[in-house]
Design a protein around this motif. Structure first.
Motif, mmCIF file in Angstrom:
data_model
loop_
_atom_site.group_PDB
_atom_site.id
_atom_site.type_symbol
_atom_site.label_atom_id
_atom_site.label_comp_id
_atom_site.label_asym_id
_atom_site.label_seq_id
_atom_site.Cartn_x
_atom_site.Cartn_y
_atom_site.Cartn_z
ATOM 1 N N GLU A 34 -1.830 -19.306 13.462
ATOM 2 C CA GLU A 34 -0.405 -19.344 13.783
ATOM 3 C C GLU A 34 0.425 -18.896 12.589
ATOM 4 O O GLU A 34 0.015 -19.035 11.427
ATOM 5 C CB GLU A 34 0.036 -20.759 14.169
ATOM 6 C CG GLU A 34 -0.372 -21.185 15.556
ATOM 7 C CD GLU A 34 0.356 -22.440 16.012
ATOM 8 O OE1 GLU A 34 1.366 -22.287 16.744
ATOM 9 O OE2 GLU A 34 -0.074 -23.552 15.650
ATOM 10 N N ALA A 35 1.616 -18.381 12.869
ATOM 11 C CA ALA A 35 2.642 -18.149 11.849
ATOM 12 C C ALA A 35 3.829 -19.009 12.247
ATOM 13 O O ALA A 35 4.549 -18.693 13.198
ATOM 14 C CB ALA A 35 3.034 -16.679 11.783
ATOM 15 N N LEU A 36 4.000 -20.107 11.543
ATOM 16 C CA LEU A 36 5.021 -21.096 11.882
ATOM 17 C C LEU A 36 6.227 -20.936 10.977
ATOM 18 O O LEU A 36 6.102 -20.998 9.749
ATOM 19 C CB LEU A 36 4.456 -22.509 11.740
ATOM 20 C CG LEU A 36 5.451 -23.659 11.954
ATOM 21 C CD1 LEU A 36 5.848 -23.744 13.432
ATOM 22 C CD2 LEU A 36 4.873 -24.977 11.473
ATOM 23 N N VAL A 197 2.742 -20.763 7.083
ATOM 24 C CA VAL A 197 3.875 -21.661 7.331
ATOM 25 C C VAL A 197 4.980 -21.258 6.381
ATOM 26 O O VAL A 197 4.769 -21.234 5.164
ATOM 27 C CB VAL A 197 3.504 -23.142 7.108
ATOM 28 C CG1 VAL A 197 4.740 -24.024 7.269
ATOM 29 C CG2 VAL A 197 2.410 -23.580 8.073
ATOM 30 N N LEU A 198 6.130 -20.890 6.920
ATOM 31 C CA LEU A 198 7.224 -20.448 6.069
ATOM 32 C C LEU A 198 8.494 -21.209 6.380
ATOM 33 O O LEU A 198 8.820 -21.482 7.529
ATOM 34 C CB LEU A 198 7.435 -18.937 6.196
ATOM 35 C CG LEU A 198 7.785 -18.339 7.553
ATOM 36 C CD1 LEU A 198 9.296 -18.189 7.704
ATOM 37 C CD2 LEU A 198 7.113 -16.985 7.730
ATOM 38 N N VAL A 199 9.161 -21.599 5.305
ATOM 39 C CA VAL A 199 10.477 -22.221 5.387
ATOM 40 C C VAL A 199 11.506 -21.139 5.120
ATOM 41 O O VAL A 199 11.382 -20.385 4.143
ATOM 42 C CB VAL A 199 10.602 -23.348 4.340
ATOM 43 C CG1 VAL A 199 12.068 -23.717 4.107
ATOM 44 C CG2 VAL A 199 9.822 -24.570 4.776
ATOM 45 N N THR A 200 12.504 -21.038 5.979
ATOM 46 C CA THR A 200 13.451 -19.940 5.812
ATOM 47 C C THR A 200 14.792 -20.242 6.473
ATOM 48 O O THR A 200 14.885 -21.013 7.420
ATOM 49 C CB THR A 200 12.865 -18.636 6.408
ATOM 50 O OG1 THR A 200 13.743 -17.548 6.133
ATOM 51 C CG2 THR A 200 12.652 -18.758 7.905
ATOM 52 N N HIS A 201 15.827 -19.610 5.922
ATOM 53 C CA HIS A 201 17.122 -19.532 6.591
ATOM 54 C C HIS A 201 17.299 -18.149 7.223
ATOM 55 O O HIS A 201 18.322 -17.877 7.847
ATOM 56 C CB HIS A 201 18.266 -19.762 5.592
ATOM 57 C CG HIS A 201 18.423 -21.191 5.173
ATOM 58 N ND1 HIS A 201 17.880 -21.698 4.007
ATOM 59 C CD2 HIS A 201 19.073 -22.232 5.771
ATOM 60 C CE1 HIS A 201 18.187 -22.984 3.902
ATOM 61 N NE2 HIS A 201 18.908 -23.331 4.953
ATOM 62 N N ASP A 202 16.315 -17.278 7.028
ATOM 63 C CA ASP A 202 16.381 -15.890 7.469
ATOM 64 C C ASP A 202 15.913 -15.811 8.925
ATOM 65 O O ASP A 202 14.716 -15.787 9.211
ATOM 66 C CB ASP A 202 15.483 -15.040 6.550
ATOM 67 C CG ASP A 202 15.533 -13.553 6.881
ATOM 68 O OD1 ASP A 202 16.122 -13.183 7.915
ATOM 69 O OD2 ASP A 202 14.976 -12.768 6.089
ATOM 70 N N LEU A 203 16.859 -15.761 9.853
ATOM 71 C CA LEU A 203 16.501 -15.725 11.271
ATOM 72 C C LEU A 203 15.709 -14.477 11.617
ATOM 73 O O LEU A 203 14.815 -14.514 12.474
ATOM 74 C CB LEU A 203 17.765 -15.819 12.134
ATOM 75 C CG LEU A 203 18.523 -17.148 12.072
ATOM 76 C CD1 LEU A 203 19.773 -17.091 12.946
ATOM 77 C CD2 LEU A 203 17.639 -18.308 12.485
#
Length: 230
Positions: A34-36, A197-203
């Motif tokens: 998965e890419a979450l 798993v990535l944390v982002t504000h980049d929609l």
């Protein structure tokens, strides 16, 4: 999906001193491949979630299991070994060592893990070529563009063939062109089977790279959406 997930967080709560919990009884399962993308406003618990998965922090309650390892029960030494062998990390501001060449930055995790030098050199050459930065092998990071530096950081994170790649705002310090470059790179890595798993504000990053998106609000999962197959 069947079998054990790669990440299994069960009723995880994290509190700091006084005030409401940063994470409040969160349960999350992430399957291999998965890419979450983890979205949410500032203070919603995104970075805390990533730190718990990485073993950089411990939950106040609940359990965190990654690739069969109870991460929340590891000693500091075991936690460092876990990160070297199972987790690659990419940060917003790259965290490269400016006094080392690109090649030496990429080789560093292998050296820390005790990988034989011949194997490490071959792995580094493979990654640098695959990520399109082999022409910069002898350059220092300060001479590269932001997008190129993030590619070096990704190569370093993948050096020890981790089961899991964690990315904390990987496009946050990049211009639009470099951001698109990194989005394409992460999309390609996931297509090749890398769990991310990535944390982002980049929609745009979440929409283009993630196979699944969760949104945190007040330490809880408010939304959990799987992308339509690309």
């Amino acid at each position: 999906m069947t079998g054990n997930p790669l990440i299994d967080m069960h009723e995880v709560t994290k509190t700091y001193d006084t005030g409401p919990p940063v994470l409040a009884g969160l349960t999350l399962r992430v399957e291999a491949g998965e890419a979450l993308a983890v979205l949410g406003p500032s203070g919603s618990g995104k970075s805390t979630l990533l730190n718990l998965i990485a073993g950089l922090d411990r939950p106040s309650a609940g359990s965190v299991t990654v690739d069969g390892v109870r991460v929340d029960e590891l000693t500091e030494t075991a936690s460092a070994k876990y990160r070297r062998s199972r987790v690659g990390m990419v940060f917003q501001f790259f965290n490269l060592l400016d006094d080392l060449t690109v090649l030496d930055n990429v080789l560093l995790p292998a050296q820390l893990a005790g990988m034989p030098s011949t194997e490490a050199a071959a792995r580094a050459a493979e990654l640098l070529a695959h990520l399109g930065i082999d022409r910069h092998t002898r350059a220092h990071p300060g001479r590269l563009s932001g997008g190129e530096r993030q590619r070096v950081a990704v190569a370093r994170a993948l050096m020890n063939r981790p089961r899991l790649l964690l990315a904390d705002e990987p496009t946050g310090a990049l211009d639009n062109v470099s951001g698109e470059d990194v989005r394409d790179l992460l999309r390609r890595l996931n297509a090749d089977g890398q769990t991310i798993v990535l944390v982002t504000h980049d929609l745009a990053l979440a929409e283009s790279c993630a196979t699944r998106t969760i949104e945190l609000v007040d330490g809880r999962i408010a939304r959990d959406v799987r992308a339509v197959a690309r």
